[in-house]
Structure formats: structure tokens, C-alpha cells
Design a protein around this motif. Structure first.
Motif, short mmCIF file in Angstrom:
data_model
loop_
_atom_site.label_atom_id
_atom_site.label_comp_id
_atom_site.label_asym_id
_atom_site.label_seq_id
_atom_site.Cartn_x
_atom_site.Cartn_y
_atom_site.Cartn_z
N ALA A 37 0.83 -1.20 0.00
CA ALA A 37 0.00 0.00 0.00
C ALA A 37 0.87 1.25 0.00
N TYR A 38 1.94 1.23 0.78
CA TYR A 38 2.87 2.36 0.80
C TYR A 38 3.49 2.55 -0.60
N GLY A 39 3.99 1.47 -1.18
CA GLY A 39 4.58 1.56 -2.51
C GLY A 39 3.59 2.03 -3.55
N SER A 40 2.33 1.56 -3.45
CA SER A 40 1.28 1.99 -4.36
C SER A 40 1.00 3.48 -4.22
N ALA A 41 0.95 3.95 -2.98
CA ALA A 41 0.67 5.36 -2.73
C ALA A 41 1.75 6.26 -3.32
N ARG A 42 2.99 5.83 -3.19
CA ARG A 42 4.10 6.67 -3.64
C ARG A 42 4.36 6.56 -5.15
N ALA A 43 4.20 5.34 -5.69
CA ALA A 43 4.49 5.14 -7.11
C ALA A 43 3.24 5.17 -7.98
N ARG A 44 2.06 5.24 -7.36
CA ARG A 44 0.78 5.27 -8.07
C ARG A 44 0.55 4.01 -8.90
N VAL A 45 0.93 2.88 -8.37
CA VAL A 45 0.75 1.58 -9.02
C VAL A 45 -0.43 0.87 -8.36
N PRO A 46 -1.34 0.29 -9.13
CA PRO A 46 -2.46 -0.44 -8.51
C PRO A 46 -1.99 -1.67 -7.76
N VAL A 47 -2.58 -1.88 -6.57
CA VAL A 47 -2.23 -3.02 -5.73
C VAL A 47 -3.43 -3.95 -5.59
N LEU A 48 -3.22 -5.21 -5.95
CA LEU A 48 -4.27 -6.22 -5.88
C LEU A 48 -4.58 -6.60 -4.44
N PRO A 49 -5.75 -7.22 -4.19
CA PRO A 49 -6.03 -7.75 -2.85
C PRO A 49 -4.95 -8.74 -2.43
N THR A 50 -4.57 -8.69 -1.18
CA THR A 50 -3.50 -9.56 -0.68
C THR A 50 -3.95 -11.01 -0.61
N LEU A 51 -3.09 -11.90 -1.07
CA LEU A 51 -3.32 -13.33 -0.87
C LEU A 51 -3.00 -13.64 0.60
N SER A 52 -4.00 -13.96 1.38
CA SER A 52 -3.81 -14.10 2.82
C SER A 52 -3.58 -15.54 3.27
N TYR A 53 -3.57 -16.49 2.33
CA TYR A 53 -3.21 -17.87 2.65
C TYR A 53 -1.97 -18.24 1.85
N GLY A 54 -0.98 -18.79 2.53
CA GLY A 54 0.25 -19.17 1.86
C GLY A 54 0.65 -20.58 2.25
N VAL A 55 1.92 -20.89 2.04
CA VAL A 55 2.45 -22.20 2.39
C VAL A 55 3.03 -22.13 3.80
N SER A 56 2.28 -22.64 4.76
CA SER A 56 2.67 -22.59 6.18
C SER A 56 2.76 -23.97 6.79
N VAL A 57 2.96 -24.98 5.95
CA VAL A 57 2.93 -26.36 6.44
C VAL A 57 4.02 -26.63 7.47
N GLY A 58 5.11 -25.87 7.43
CA GLY A 58 6.19 -26.08 8.37
C GLY A 58 5.79 -25.84 9.82
N HIS A 59 4.72 -25.08 10.02
CA HIS A 59 4.27 -24.79 11.38
C HIS A 59 3.40 -25.91 11.95
N THR A 60 2.91 -26.77 11.11
CA THR A 60 2.06 -27.90 11.47
C THR A 60 0.83 -27.42 12.27
N GLU A 61 0.18 -28.36 12.96
CA GLU A 61 -1.00 -28.02 13.75
C GLU A 61 -0.63 -27.83 15.23
N GLN A 62 0.65 -27.69 15.51
CA GLN A 62 1.13 -27.60 16.89
C GLN A 62 0.46 -26.46 17.67
N TRP A 63 0.35 -25.31 17.00
CA TRP A 63 -0.26 -24.15 17.65
C TRP A 63 -1.47 -23.71 16.84
N PRO A 64 -2.60 -23.46 17.48
CA PRO A 64 -3.81 -23.08 16.74
C PRO A 64 -3.61 -21.80 15.93
#
Length: 278
Positions: free
Chosen positions: A67-94
């Protein structure tokens, strides 16, 4: 007025970002007709960040930096992908909700297919989660092959936009997580979501190891680093540093050309909807 992380970034940048989801189709078409070819895709994660930071941490950082970069450079920013590859954390912690590597890679490829079909020709992925890097690199490698004469695509990690930023992120461990730098940023971006009364430092135990281990085998509490040293004041300055570094990169990306002019043997292989392709 924008909400949440967008507003924090806008206040710091002194301008409003160009937020994709707040534009109409005619507004986006107008940007294209005015010659805009560049678009930014932030990529975060939803995963445990120790007992003191919210599970949105990587997504919040990706959103704010872009958002900061978009504001300064006037480049459109897509919605953030909020799910990634987090398998290394396992189900150990909720709190962790992860995609598999192939799912994230295919999702990015399909999204880019839609962008290409609409005429966007320069695409920057901005990643804020260590665990996404390998998968996003594979996706970019495939996309630059599939659309070889149609697009320019690149991947940058927000935590390594400059050598100084990377050094600060890793000052309390190489294999860091929910550490001082991330705590700095979240204390500035979303202090109400942080529980500093529960903060616990935990050292990096991976130095000298030969194998790669799941997080529960290297951390007692989901943390690696010294988050107890985090401050909102440093988070504000760190976000500015990251945002300015991304701004410079985006300005350069608008006009960069390949080092050598090339010609493909045939037409580029175009897979707009790559879910049905190998």
C-alpha cells in the motif's frame, strides 16, 4: 478514508494507495488506457505467530508495504493473498491455515492468466512470508516461460528489499519468526491485536544443522528471535524504509527492459486458465 493497514500505510506515505478492489471496472480500464501496465500482488499467510502476535501478521505486513509503494508510485495493488504455504508450522499451535505448495503456485498462475488477458504486462509479487518464497519462485519461473513475450514478472521479499532491511530482520536469528522486526511492524500497524504481556523470546536453534526441520522441532513457542525488544516507533520507521525501497523498485519496473532483445522460436505458449494445463 481507507481502513486498517491501508490507512496506516497511507498516513505514513502521505498519499492514498491505488487499491484494486475499490476501483470499478471502468476505473481499471481507464488506468490501462492511460498506459499503466504494472500491477502489484502482495502475498502473506495465515499462521501462528507466537503467543503475542496475531495470525494475520504476514498478511498485514505485505498489505502495508505494498500500500505504501502503491501510494508513492501510483501503481495499482491487488487484494492480498492471505493464505500461503505454512505447512512447516504444522498443527502444533492453533491459528495456522495453510495451502499446499502446488495449490499456491497454481493459484498465482491462474490469477496472472486473468491479468494477462486484461492487458497487464508487468507484474510484481511482493512476498512477506519466508515459507512462500520457494513456491512463488517456481510459479514465476513457469509464468515467465508460458508468457515469455507477453509479460515481465518478478518476485521480491518484503523482508529483503535492501541489504539493510534484511540484516535488521535477521539480527536476532537466521531462521526468524515472530521476531523483533515483525513485532516492531505489528506494534505500529495493529497494536490492539498484539499481546505484549504474553511475549516470549526463543533463540534460533538451526545454526549448523544439516536437515530442514518443522517448526515444533526448533521452537518451543512458535517464536524464533527476540520479540520482547520490539517497539512501535521502530516499526513505523521500518515500514517507511520498506515502503520507500519498494517504491524505488516499482518506479524502475515501469520502464525496465530485458538486458537483451530476444525472439522466441514460435509464438508464446499462452495458458490464461492454467488449471486445465500441465
Amino acid at each position: 478514508m481507507y481502513s486498517g493497514y491501508y490507512q496506516r500505510a497511507a498516513d505514513l506515505a502521505g498519499a492514498d494507495p491505488v487499491v484494486w478492489e475499490r476501483l470499478t471496472w471502468s476505473g481499471l480500464q481507464q488506468l490501462r488506457e492511460q498506459g499503466e501496465e504494472l500491477v502489484v500482488l502482495p502475498v502473506g499467510a495465515t499462521e501462528q505467530h507466537g503467543p503475542h502476535l496475531p495470525v494475520s501478521t504476514d498478511t498485514a505486513i505485505a498489505t502495508a508495504v505494498c500500500a505504501y509503494g502503491s501510494a508513492r508510485a501510483r501503481v495499482p495493488v491487488l487484494p492480498t493473498l492471505s493464505y500461503g504455504v505454512s505447512v512447516g508450522h504444522t498443527e502444533q499451535w492453533p491459528g495456522t491455515v495453510s495451502l499446499l505448495h502446488e495449490t499456491l503456485a497454481l493459484s498465482v498462475r491462474e490469477m496472472v492468466g486473468w491479468l494477462v488477458a486484461q492487458g497487464w504486462r508487468r507484474i510484481i509479487l511482493v512476498n512477506s512470508h519466508f515459507g512462500n518464497h520457494a513456491t512463488l519462485s517456481v510459479a514465476v519461473d513457469r509464468l515467465r516461460f508460458d508468457y515469455r513475450e507477453l509479460i515481465q514478472i518478478g518476485l521480491v521479499n518484503s523482508y529483503a528489499l535492501t541489504r539493510e532491511i534484511e540484516d535488521y530482520f535477521t539480527c536476532d536469528g537466521e531462521d526468524i519468526h515472530a521476531n523483533r522486526a515483525e513485532t516492531d511492524l505489528m506494534l505500529y500497524l495493529d497494536p490492539e491485536a498484539c499481546d505484549m504481556a504474553s511475549v516470549q523470546d526463543d533463540p534460533d536453534r538451526t545454526e549448523g544443522t544439516v536437515f530442514s526441520y518443522l517448526v515444533p522441532a526448533t521452537s518451543k513457542n512458535g517464536v524464533t528471535g527476540r520479540p520482547s525488544e520490539g517497539t512501535a516507533e521502530r516499526g513505523r520507521e521500518l515500514l517507511r524504509e520498506m515502503g520507500e525501497a519498494l517504491t524505488s523498485l516499482l518506479i524502475k519496473a515501469r520502464t525496465e527492459t530485458a538486458p537483451l532483445e530476444t525472439q522466441s522460436a514460435g509464438h508464446p505458449t499462452v495458458y490464461p486458465f492454467s488449471g486445465s494445463r500441465p
